[in-house]
Enzyme design. Structure first.
Site, PDB file in Angstrom:
ATOM      1  CG  ASP A   1      -5.707  -5.322  -1.575  1.00 28.51           C
ATOM      2  OD1 ASP A   1      -4.434  -5.164  -1.783  1.00 28.51           O
ATOM      3  OD2 ASP A   1      -6.156  -5.359  -0.276  1.00 28.51           O
TER       4      ASP A   1
ATOM      5  CD  GLU B   1      -1.710  -2.491   0.891  1.00 28.55           C
ATOM      6  OE1 GLU B   1      -0.865  -2.864   1.620  1.00 28.55           O
ATOM      7  OE2 GLU B   1      -2.179  -2.880  -0.321  1.00 28.55           O
TER       8      GLU B   1
ATOM      9  CG  ASN C   1      -1.880  -5.166  -3.043  1.00 28.95           C
ATOM     10  OD1 ASN C   1      -1.508  -5.690  -2.377  1.00 28.95           O
ATOM     11  ND2 ASN C   1      -1.834  -3.750  -3.566  1.00 28.95           N
TER      12      ASN C   1
END
Lengths: 584, 584
Positions: A311, A185, A269
Site C-alpha cells: 500500500d 481500497e 497504490n
C-alpha cells in the site's frame, strides 16, 4: 529530544523562482506556492518571540471528523472547508472574532460517508478567478463565488456507486482546475482531471491505468528509465482486465513548475492490496507523473513501487527545489515516498538524483539511481496463509498525505511523518463495485524506538536528516515554516507546537481541543499583524479510531491502523475547531 | 453600553455565613456554595489585569450540542459532563494541557434524545463522597468514583416512555442527592427525589402534583399566604385527574440554608400550556418549595404563578442573601422568576419581602406582598382561536435557567437574561404519553429596544437594577463573579466577556468557537494560579435552531423560540469545547 543540529547557514537548496509565491500576506492555494514549499515570508512571529504566541480567536466548524484542510486567506477573508458534509465558511477577518460572512453548504449525497476508506476528510480548497474551489466527498467539484457564497459552477466527476470519493485539495494552474479521486481500497480506477476554471467543464482526463490513449501518453512521452518504457503498459502490466479495478487513485498533492510548464503528482497504490491477484508492474500505480497542464499529456513517469506490495501510494507531496549535487545545480522535486525513501527526481527528465531512507526500512534494501529500481526484500512479500512480520514502513508509509514544508532560509525540508511497522497476511478477495477491495489483514505497530511519529528536518543537499523530533503518535498534521525561522506543526494529542527551524528546539506549545491533523498556515491580517491558523480535530486514517468511534479490540480495523492507535481515545477527543494565533 | 453605575461600596447584602463555601480554590458543586452565589474568592485575576487574560488550554468534549454544564474542580482534577450521550471526563490539571485521566460513558437509551423538548443539554455534576454524581438524559443518576472512573452506583429514577428526561445538576445536602425531572412539555408529572449518596437508593420522593401524602405535605406545612393553604391542593386545583399529567417538573436549581436546614427549589410550568384545559390554580406548579432535606417534608410553599398562562416555570435559581430592608435584617432568597419579577422571599416563612420587575412586563401589573398574588393583565390571557400579541416576557421568561451570581464585595446580583416578547394562540391538545403536550402556538420576538438579552446588575437592597448591559442575543450563559471584582459571562455569538463588577464596563473579551451557554467557574490550579473555565457550544432552548439544525422557516419551532433566533445560524456554529483562561 532533538538528535542533531542543523548546519550553520542554509544548505544551498532553493525554491525555483518561477514557482515561488509573492509574500502578499495571503494564502490562496493549499501549499502557498506552486513549489509546494508551505513557506511564509512573514517574520513578525519569530524564534525569539514565538513564546508569546496566544490564541487570538477560535471558530467551531460544527463537524466532528478529521480536519485536514488548510484554511485559505484571500484579501480580508478566510475560507475554511469542513470534513463531510463539506461546509465552506467565509470568515470576515476585518471584524474581531472573524464571524462568518456566509456559509456555503453543498447538497451532499449521504451514501458517500460509507464509501470513504479512512474518515471523511477534506484537504482544503483553492482560490482562483474570484471563486473558492474544492472537491466534495461525493465527487462534486464546486466553485463558490467569494463575493456572496453562491455556487458559480458544480461538476460531478465521479461515481459513488463505484466507491469513488474525493478528499484532495485541487490546484489551479493557468485556467485548469486539477482534481483527482480517492478510493484505492474500493477497486476504483484512478484519474486526474482538468476542469475549466470558469465553467467547470472537464477539459481532459488522465487515467492512471488503461491504454496509453486514456492515460494521455503519446510518442512524446519519455520516461527516464527503461523499466517505465513501452506501449500500453497501463494494460499490459496487469492480468486480464484487472487494470479496470486497479487503483492508482489521485488523492494527494500537485506541484507546478512554470519554467518547465509541467505539473507533478503521484498515483496511489494498486488494488487490491493482495499482490498475488495482480502479477505484473501494475502501471501506472505508485507512480510519479509529469504532465502538461493544458493538455494533460504525460511527459515522463517514474514508478517508485512497481507491483506495490504494501500500500505504498505515491501521492505524497513534491517540493520543487534546486539543489547543488555532485558539482552541478539540479532542478529536482523532493518526494518523501511512503516506501521510506526521500526521492530527489530531476523535474525535467524523471531521473532519480538520489533516493535515501528517511525512516527505518525493512521492506526493501535500496533504490538504484541507475535503473530506478527498488530492491525489495523478498522475505517481506505478503502471502496468502502466512503472516509476514515486521514490515517497515507500514501501509501508511514512512509518511502519508501530511505535507512537508521548506525554508529557503535554512535550506531544510520539515517532514511530518510516522514511524510504524506492520504484520501482514494476504487473503483472497473478489471485486464487488462500491465495497472494500483489499485482500490483506494488517496489524500496525510502533517502529524502532517505540515512538510512532517524527518531525524530520531533511537536508536536501546532504541527503540526510539534520535533526528529528520524536512524537508519541504519528505526526499527521502538515508543517509550516516561516521567515521567522519557526516551524509549526500539531500532534494527535492536540498540541500545536512551534520549534526552532534551525535546531528543532521546542519554543512554544498550546493545547488545542482535539488532535491536530490539519495544515497550519500563516497570513497577515487586515490590521497588518501576522497570524498563524490551524484546524484542530482528530481523525483521518490514523485517527479513525476516535473520529469514527472504532472498536479498539478489532486490531485490523481501519486497515490495521487501529492496532497501533489503541491508546489514542485516551489521549484525545473528537473535535472541529479553527484556532488562530497571534502575539498581542 | 452601560446604562448606569453601581453605588459606591457594597449594597449591604450578604451571603449567610452558614451557606458560604470556604475559598479552597475548588468548585465542587454547581453554584460553588449552598447559597448559589457563584462567587469565587479568588482575586489574582482582577479588574486591573483581566485584559491580559488568555486561553491557557482547551478541550473538545466531542459532542456538538448545547453545553450548559459547569465544570467542577476537585483537588487536581476537573470534571466535565457533556450533553447527551452524557460523557464524563476527568481532566488531570497537574499535567500541561490537562489530558483526560479517564472517561466515563453511560450506556444511554437512545430514545431519550427524541423526548427532550429543548436540546439534549446537561447542567452539570456535583461532587460528594469521593464520587462525581450527575443525571443522564435517560433518567439515570450515576455516581462515578473519582479515583478511577468506575461506576459506584446507578439508579434509574424516571420513565422515558412517559416523556421524562433529566437535565438538571443535582445538589448533595448532608447524605442526600437531590435530583428532579424534566419534561413539562410532555405532560410528565414533576418530582424531586433524594437519593442516598452512598448507595443511590431513593430515600424520598416529593411529587409536585397530587395528594398531600405524595407531595410530602403534612400538618407542619405553613405557607405564608392563605392562597397557598388547604388540604390536597395538588389535586383539588385541577379538573378531574389532569394533575396526573400536570407538569411541575423540577429541572432547575436547588439551594440550601444550613442554619434553617431548608432546601429551596422551584417547580416548572403546568401542562399543557393551553390554560383552558386546566382551570384552577394547578398546584404545585410554578411554585417555590422549602423542604427538609432529610425527610423531604414541605415547610412552606409559595406559588408565583397560579394557573400559569405563559410557561412561566418557577425553576430559576434562588440566591440566599441577608439584606437590610425597612430597618430590619431580612433573611431572603432572591429569585428572578420567569414572570419578570425579582422576588425576595423570606427563607423561613415564604413571605414575599418584595417582588419588583427586572424586565419589561405586560402579562401582569404587580405582585402583592400582602397577599402574594400576581395581578394578571386579562387581555394577555391566551385563547383558542385568537392570537394574543405582545406578551412580555415571552415563554422563556424574563430569565430562564441561566444562573445569576452575587458578589459580597459589590453587593450586586449579576443576572444573565433575555428580553423577549411573544404572540400566543392556544390550541386544543390531547395527552398521548411520551409526546408533546403543549397546546399553544408561540412566536417569540425581541422585546423593548430590539436587543434580545441583558446582563442586569441587580441591587438587592434598593430592589432595582444598578446597571445593565444589552446583548444582541439572549444571554443564555450563567455569570460568575470573583473577588477580583470581575463578572464573566458568554454570549450566543461565542464571545466570553469580562466586565467590571462595579460598573459593567467591558474589560476583556475573547471569541470562542461557538455560542456560549455554559456556566463559567473559577479555580486555583495545582500551580497556585487562578483559572477561569467555561464550555463553549451553542444550543439549549434558545440555540436549538443551531444545535438541532431547525428550519428557520417554521416560526413556531422550538416552541416559538426559532422565530426570535432566525439570525443565530449566521452568527455561530455548533460547538463543544472547554476553554480555560489564565494570565501568563
Amino acid at each position: 529530544m532533538v538528535e542533531a543540529s542543523v548546519p550553520a547557514g542554509g544548505t544551498g537548496a532553493r525554491i525555483p523562482v518561477a514557482a515561488t509565491a509573492p509574500e502578499d500576506g495571503q494564502w490562496v492555494r493549499p501549499a502557498k506556492d506552486y513549489a509546494s514549499s508551505r513557506y511564509s515570508g512573514l517574520s513578525e512571529i519569530n524564534a525569539s518571540n514565538v513564546a508569546s504566541l496566544e490564541p487570538a480567536w477560535t471558530f467551531s466548524t460544527g463537524v466532528l471528523r478529521g480536519q485536514e484542510a488548510a484554511p485559505l486567506v484571500v484579501g480580508n477573508t478566510m475560507y475554511v472547508v469542513t470534513p463531510y458534509p463539506n461546509l465552506l465558511y467565509a470568515l470576515d477577518l476585518t471584524k474581531p472574532g472573524a464571524p462568518a460572512k456566509w456559509t456555503y453548504q453543498p447538497k451532499p449525497v449521504s451514501t458517500s460517508q460509507g464509501e470513504a476508506c479512512c474518515d471523511v476528510v477534506n484537504r482544503g480548497p483553492v482560490f482562483a478567478n474570484g471563486t473558492v474551489i474544492y472537491a466534495t466527498l461525493d465527487n462534486n467539484v464546486v466553485a463558490v463565488d467569494t463575493s456572496g457564497g453562491t455556487e458559480r459552477w458544480r461538476t460531478s466527476v465521479g461515481n459513488i456507486a463505484r466507491g469513488e470519493t474525493m478528499t484532495m485539495a485541487p490546484l489551479v494552474v493557468k485556467d485548469r482546475v486539477l482534481v483527482g479521486n480517492s478510493g484505492g481500497e474500493m477497486g476504483v480506477r484512478g484519474w486526474l482531471k482538468a476542469l475549466d476554471v470558469k465553467t467547470g467543464k472537464v477539459v481532459w482526463t488522465a487515467m492512471s491505468t488503461g491504454p496509453d490513449s486514456v492515460v494521455l501518453i503519446d510518442s512524446t512521452f519519455k520516461p527516464f528509465y527503461p523499466k517505465d518504457r513501452g506501449a500500453n503498459l497501463g494494460v499490459k502490466t496487469w492480468p486480464g482486465t484487472t487494470w479496470q479495478t486497479g487503483g492508482g487513485s489521485v488523492w494527494g498533492w500537485i506541484s507546478y513548475d512554470p519554467a518547465l510548464d509541467l505539473i507533478y503528482y503521484g498515483t496511489a497504490n494498486p488494488g487490491p492490496w493482495n499482490p498475488a491477484q495482480r502479477p505484473g508492474d501494475n502501471k501506472w500505480t505508485s507512480t510519479l507523473f509529469a504532465r502538461r497542464p493544458e493538455t494533460g499529456m504525460a511527459v515522463w513517469a517514474y514508478q517508485m513501487n512497481p507491483h506495490d506490495l504494501h500500500d505504498y501510494d505515491g501521492i505524497n507531496e513534491n517540493l520543487l527545489l534546486d539543489i547543488p549535487w555532485n558539482g552541478a545545480q539540479r532542478h529536482v522535486l523532493l518526494h518523501p515516498d511512503r516506501n521510506g525513501y526521500m526521492y530527489a527526481v530531476d523535474r525535467e527528465t524523471g531521473e532519480v538524483v538520489y533516493a535515501k531512507p528517511f525512516v527505518h526500512i525493512t521492506s526493501s534494501d535500496s533504490v538504484s539511481t541507475k535503473t530506478g529500481e527498488l530492491a525489495l526484500d523478498p522475505t517481506k512479500e505478503p502471502r496468502v496463509g502466512r503472516v509476514v512480520r515486521d514490515i517497515c514502513p507500514a501501509a501508511p508509509g514512512g509518511k502519508d498525505w501530511q505535507p512537508s514544508s521548506f525554508s529557503p532560509r535554512t535550506g531544510l525540508v520539515y517532514v511530518p511523518h510516522q514511524n510504524l511497522c506492520m504484520d501482514e497476511e494476504a487473503t483472497a478477495v473478489s471485486y464487488i463495485a462500491g465495497t472494500p477491495y483489499v485482500g490483506m489483514n494488517v496489524r500496525m505497530k510502533p517502529g524502532e524506538g517505540g515512538n510512532r511519529g517524527f518531525v524530520t528536518a531533511w537536508d536536501p543537499v546532504q541527503a540526510r536528516a539534520a535533526w528529528r523530533i520524536p512524537e508519541n503518535f504519528p505526526v499527521w498534521s502538515g508543517t509550516l515554516v516561516t521567515a521567522g525561522d519557526v516551524v509549526f506543526y500539531g500532534t494527535m494529542e492536540g498540541w500545536f507546537k512551534a520549534v526552532d527551524a534551525r535546531t528543532g528546539k521546542l519554543l512554544w506549545q498550546y493545547k488545542t481541543g482535539s488532535g491536530i491533523i490539519g495544515q497550519p498556515v500563516a497570513y497577515r491580517g487586515p490590521n497588518g499583524k501576522e497570524y498563524i491558523a490551524v484546524l484542530s480535530g482528530v481523525g483521518g486514517w490514523s485517527g479513525a479510531i476516535v473520529a469514527g468511534g472504532l472498536d479498539a479490540r478489532d486490531s485490523t480495523a481501519a486497515l490495521g491502523f487501529v492496532n497501533a492507535m489503541r491508546d489514542l481515545p485516551a489521549a484525545t477527543t473528537k473535535g472541529g475547531t479553527l484556532y488562530v494565533f497571534a502575539i498581542r
